[in-house]
Write a protein that holds these residues in place. Structure first.
Motif: not given
Length: 661
Positions: A31-34, A226-232, A250-253, A262-264
């Motif tokens: 889910x994303x913020x407004x 943007x930069x993203x971090x994912x964990x499987x 985690x997503x940053x822009x 900043x976090x998305x």
């Protein structure tokens, strides 16, 4: 840089993988913020949880895990390990730890169980096949500007255990691409030259090499960074008893106004995902996570696989210690036969990653480098190792239509006849699928040392890219390669010292009699088989046993010969007539064989002349190189002498001035 780190009591809201309607593809979203620039995802309502047939889009739930986290930092100095460290025994799963999901009763709700991560990875029987899958992703990024991929050993900072690092400078992944990467069945590779296509390789390969993987990716597009971090993490899912695959991301822009990332996500979801990452990843603080982007650059992807699997001897499957600049498969080195066989690339690729990567791709751009353990892998084309190469055109057909045109390079290995290695290296879209595929069984020397290289884009590889789908086209290809091997061996084996084992041929017997024999009187009541004018006996023909064996091997030939026998006036078969026909055919066959022998001798002489010319040409090239070297040396000597002459002139001039003074 991030949200503040004050303690917040939040549950582990995380992204859940769920299948898409129709083809059952799974997606991962959050889910994303407004204020997010991406399209908002549907809320977890009764409608969205309903029958899959009611919606054509993927549905993402926020599922609460059994435990709550009171903060976003982890004080543990030990990285959690999976329940079982051996891959082939890690498939058992304890569902008793799992809390029952609160799903509406009577609804068709599907999700992917964590056990699927393990069962899906069992398609890779060979660890190097899993490594190759990850390199394919980097090679596919060449079209986006990738210039390198790094494969190296790294260390888990929490417990000091060995981890595998794979990093490239490709285009990277934006937040949605990261979710597609972690999901199942999503692939945005539309190019015909792209190696990947199923959207499954990342999951199968990483889970085959280790229990957990963390991905860092940075992407730049339309002035948006943007930069993203994912964990499987299979460890996280099994230790906490989840009944579905949960992937914290985690997503940053990058915000130009603030000059930092900043976090998305919305605050609650961000802290929830961060708490899972800090507890189950190799990094215990958000700062340590973000430090991993320091060497990524403006775009690229870094993959770290940790909690790597052990073999049955409790040793790492991948051996990082035996050779400093290589990665070996533990316990796979088998020294059998001569040293020249053991050291050959056809024997070493199965346990040496450096050797395997050197032949993994048929063509590699000069601008792209594969680095293994800090040293560039030298590209190797197996076709360059062949003596007396031939180029054979093959046009596979299916349903009466031509599928493709394939050129196969076939020849003897340079080490032949000292090696008994053989087979075909079959590529698909530039990627090696079957190395040294043995299409024929060699009970004798026939075919020894014959190797071929071809690119077969008309057959489809299996999901693990270590074999081809068993289709009619593949069967036709295998049969044609068998024929190529036998034909090439028969025509060229004499060039490397073998002798052609010719089978005995039909010989015209020497006891053919020209004189007749006495007519045989028929029994009472029967007319003579031979009229009196033809009472001369037909010649006797002694047939060699080899011919009989040949006739047994070819029943159609025998039936044809039987149908052509002559019949007498009274319906009796004329004795000896078929033998005469065999004699005539044998004579014609012998004539053809003699012509064949002459042509082969002529061909042999021509090839000997070609080899002689080739040797002379090489000698001339060596002489030319030596002359060039001598010329360069002479130029250098000339320049040196001229320099000394000029210096001597200057000294003389100075001396004259001193004398005059």
């Amino acid at each position: 840089m991030s949200y503040d780190n004050r303690s917040v009591n939040v549950s582990h809201d995380a992204v859940v993988v769920k299948p898409e309607r129709g083809n059952m593809l799974q997606s991962i979203s959050s889910p994303r913020s407004h204020g997010s620039k991406e399209h908002p995802l549907p809320q977890d309502s009764e409608e969205n949880r309903g029958s899959i047939g009611q919606s054509s889009t993927s549905v993402v739930d926020q599922v609460r895990s059994p435990a709550d986290d009171a903060g976003v930092t982890s004080s543990s100095t030990i990285c959690p390990a999976p329940v079982c460290r051996q891959f082939w025994k890690a498939g058992s799963y304890n569902d008793e730890l799992s809390s029952k999901s609160q799903q509406p009763n009577g609804k068709n709700y599907l999700h992917v169980h964590p056990m699927f991560l393990h069962s899906n990875a069992t398609s890779h029987k060979w660890a190097f096949g899993a490594v190759a899958e990850l390199l394919d992703n980097a090679v596919d990024e060449i079209q986006n500007g990738a210039t390198f991929v790094i494969v190296d050993k790294t260390t888990n900072p929490r417990d000091g255990t060995t981890a595998l690092l794979i990093q490239d400078d490709g285009g990277g992944m934006d937040p949605q691409a990261m979710r597609n990467c972690m999901g199942f069945g999503f692939s945005d590779k539309k190019s015909d030259s792209a190696i990947g296509r199923y959207g499954n390789g990342f999951k199968t390969s990483t889970m085959r090499l280790g229990a957990d993987v963390i991905v860092f990716s940075r992407h730049s597009k339309n002035q948006t960074l943007t930069q993203s971090i994912g964990l499987l993490s299979y460890t996280y899912l099994t230790r906490t008893g989840h009944d579905r695959i949960v992937v914290p991301i985690l997503d940053y822009e990058f915000k130009v106004s603030a000059g930092e990332f900043k976090p998305l996500q919305d605050r609650e979801h961000f802290i929830s995902s961060l708490s899972i990452l800090l507890e189950w990843s190799p990094f215990s603080t958000e700062a340590e996570l973000l430090q991993q982007f320091d060497d990524v650059g403006p775009h690229g992807t870094k993959v770290i696989i940790y909690n790597m699997w052990l073999n049955s001897d409790a040793k790492l499957e991948l051996d990082f210690d035996s050779v400093a600049e290589d990665i070996l498969i533990e316990g796979s080195i088998k020294k059998t036969g001569s040293k020249i066989v053991n050291d050959h690339i056809a024997s070493r690729f199965s346990y040496s990653l450096r050797v395997y990567l050197s032949i993994l791709y048929l063509r590699i751009p000069e601008t792209f480098k594969i680095s293994l353990r800090g040293k560039v892998v030298e590209h190797h084309n197996v076709a360059d190792d062949l003596m007396h190469p031939q180029y054979i055109l093959y046009k596979p057909q299916a349903a009466g239509s031509e599928e493709a045109v394939v050129v196969t390079t076939i020849g003897f290995l340079k080490e032949a006849p000292k090696v008994n290695l053989h087979g075909f290296c079959v590529y698909h879209k530039n990627r090696l699928i079957m190395p040294f595929w043995q299409v024929i069984s060699y009970s004798s020397n026939r075919g020894r040392g014959v190797v071929g290289v071809l690119e077969a884009n008309f057959v489809e590889p299996t999901h693990n890219k270590q074999d081809f789908e068993k289709t009619v086209l593949l069967q036709k290809l295998e049969n044609r390669l068998k024929e190529m091997t036998v034909e090439y061996w028969s025509c060229h084996c004499v060039l490397i010292g073998y002798q052609v084992n010719k089978k005995p041929r039909l010989q015209i017997p020497q006891n053919v009699q020209s004189a007749g024999r006495q007519a045989i009187s028929p029994p009472p009541g029967f007319k003579a088989v031979f009229p009196q004018r033809n009472s001369t006996s037909l010649p006797r023909v002694s047939v060699e046993p080899v011919l009989l064996e040949k006739r047994k091997e070819h029943p159609d030939y025998v039936a044809s010969a039987a149908s052509k026998r002559k019949v007498g006036n009274d319906g009796f078969t004329v004795p000896g007539q078929d033998r005469v026909e065999q004699c005539i055919r044998g004579s014609a066959s012998q004539s053809q064989d003699s012509e064949t022998v002459k042509l082969m001798e002529k061909n042999k002489k021509l090839r000997a002349k070609c080899l002689d010319h080739k040797v002379r040409s090489q000698n001339l090239e060596i002489k030319a190189m030596n002359l060039k070297s001598e010329i360069e040396n002479a130029k250098s000597e000339y320049e040196r002498l001229m320099g000394e002459l000029q210096a001597l002139g200057m000294v003389k001039g100075e001396h004259r001035r001193n004398v005059n003074a």
